[in-house]
Design a protein around this motif. Structure first.
Motif, short mmCIF file in Angstrom:
data_model
loop_
_atom_site.label_atom_id
_atom_site.label_comp_id
_atom_site.label_asym_id
_atom_site.label_seq_id
_atom_site.Cartn_x
_atom_site.Cartn_y
_atom_site.Cartn_z
N ALA A 348 0.86 -1.20 0.00
CA ALA A 348 0.00 0.00 0.00
C ALA A 348 0.89 1.24 0.00
O ALA A 348 0.65 2.19 -0.75
N MET A 349 1.94 1.22 0.82
CA MET A 349 2.87 2.36 0.83
C MET A 349 3.54 2.50 -0.54
O MET A 349 3.65 3.60 -1.08
N ILE A 350 3.99 1.37 -1.12
CA ILE A 350 4.71 1.45 -2.40
C ILE A 350 3.76 1.95 -3.51
O ILE A 350 4.16 2.78 -4.34
N GLY A 351 2.51 1.47 -3.52
CA GLY A 351 1.56 1.95 -4.52
C GLY A 351 1.38 3.46 -4.43
O GLY A 351 1.37 4.17 -5.44
N ALA A 352 1.25 3.96 -3.19
CA ALA A 352 1.09 5.41 -2.99
C ALA A 352 2.35 6.14 -3.47
O ALA A 352 2.28 7.20 -4.12
#
Ligand code: NDP
Length: 397
Positions: A348-352
């Motif tokens: 989720a952090m990497i997608g953001a």
């Protein structure tokens, strides 16, 4: 440098807050909001730097809009429950903010895992010049990127796809779920479903079982066919796929407990009358089961999630296995959470990050396999979910 609003302070929210706080060069300002503010404050107190917290009912769009207007974020990372997805997407459209989640919308009254409700937002997001990234967890999320990476680098054509999700961790408790019990049990007690020859095939829950030898010392595990939401988007975006299935490991004791709970009606999602109150059995069961966040210090062992892909390259048939293994105790040391929340929160952090850095930013509603897998694969190795690849000499039957 960006200002982000994270919604949801459960197991996954805790990991997202930790990982975003670690990457200060991208996530300059962080606000964590959820239904219960004290849970946000508890997470904030664990972090290496200061973040803001807030209380919000994400089912209440005007309340969300008010919060967004006061925080002024560049984007929202939605790690509340799937029931909130559409409300948060509506609030993003009203305020002009980008959106990301880790699980597709699910109507509370029906255990239905379909993208149709969120894909229907495509035109509105595109016209508003906003991006919505759907399903940026591990499965869906990393398994979607793994498929795109395999196709980009190793195959001219994919014939079959099997996603294998193994949790070989042990928390020592008689029965507990690794993430939100209500969402988890709704998923497992639903019929199995897989894609074959351009149509969906439905099976009874847990009717298809195999044994697979997992790498990195995990060994042989029983693995069962389930329906999982990424099958829908992957079969749409890779129409060449002849068969796509999803499998998850369960131990005998877990299945026995679940069978008993089902037999006595405790997994039901319809309200029942009890002493003058209307209660939903599965919500009552959730209240009785251990909080997934409490499993962090107890869980030992590893997860192994990956894709087995059979296809052709330059006329030659190949079987490719791409996976990640993650150690529960290592995750706990880093972010005080077990690996199930970790393997969801890191993507989720990497997608953001992909969106905010402009590597993936484009207006519209997207699933991860529609975007360039390479920068995301690079960041998986960098931020705690390194992947391994190997070639198999036998297909997964
Ligand atoms: P938890 O139940 O631990 O946390 C959910 C959080 O959302 C809680 O803090 C809860 O608040 C909050 N919340 C619920 N309803 C509202 C609301 N109306 N308004 C504001 N906040 C609300 O779940 P997890 O952290 O385990 O899971 C989070 C999400 O991640 C889920 O959507 C789940 O399906 C998804 N997921 C995705 C995976 C993937 O690989 N793609 C894997 C695992 C999970 P409160 O504490 O007050 O109840």
């Amino acid at each position: 440098m960006a200002n982000i609003l994270i919604i949801g302070a459960g197991g996954v929210g805790q990991v997202v807050a930790h990982k975003c706080a670690q990457v200060a060069e991208v996530f300059e300002h962080i606000t964590l909001a959820s239904r219960t503010r004290s849970k946000c404050d508890k997470i904030a107190a664990m972090l290496p730097r200061k973040i803001d917290t807030a209380e919000v009912d994400a089912d209440n769009v005007p309340e969300l809009v008010k919060l967004i207007e006061s925080v002024q974020p560049d984007m929202i990372i939605n790690v509340a429950l799937p029931y909130q997805d559409l409300h948060i997407m509506d609030a993003c459209l009203e305020t002009g903010v980008h959106y990301l989640d880790t699980a597709n919308y699910e109507p509370p009254e029906e255990a239905k895992f379909e993208y149709k409700w969120q894909w229907a937002y495509q035109d509105r997001f595109e016209k508003a010049g906003l991006m919505a990234l759907l399903g940026s967890g591990f499965d869906p999320g990393v398994t979607s990127v793994f498929t795109a990476y395999a196709k980009k680098h190793h195959f001219d054509r994919i014939h079959t796809l099997d996603i294998l999700d193994c949790n070989a961790g042990d928390h020592g408790l008689p029965f507990a779920t690794n993430f939100n019990p209500e969402i988890n049990i709704r998923e497992i007690t639903a019929n199995g479903r897989y894609w074959e020859n351009s149509q969906w095939v439905t099976t009874e829950p847990m009717a298809e079982k195999r044994v697979f030898h997992f790498p990195e010392g995990i060994g042989d595990k029983d693995i069962y066919l389930l329906y999982h939401e990424e099958l829908e988007s992957l079969c749409k975006h890779f129409p060449e796929i002849e068969r796509a299935r999803f499998w998850m490991t369960f131990g005998e004791s877990y299945l026995k407990h679940l069978e008993v709970l089902q037999n006595v009606g405790m997994t039901g999602i319809e309200p029942v009358e009890f002493q003058g109150h209307s209660i939903v059995p599965i919500q009552f069961l959730k209240a009785m089961l251990p909080d997934p966040a409490s499993l962090g210090p107890l869980t030992k062992g590893k997860t192994c999630i990956g894709n087995i892909i059979r296809g052709t390259k330059d006329g030659e048939e190949k079987i490719y296995y791409l996976y990640n293994t993650c150690d529960h105790q290592d995750c706990y040391k880093e972010v005080q959470s077990q690996a199930i929340s970790y393997t969801t929160g890191v993507p989720a952090m990497i997608g953001a990050k992909m969106m905010l850095e402009g590597k993936w930013m484009k207006p519209g509603v997207w699933n991860l396999e529609q975007l360039d897998p390479d920068p995301f694969m690079h960041d998986l190795n960098k931020y705690g979910l390194p992947w391994q690849e190997t070639w198999l000499d036998r297909p997964f039957q």
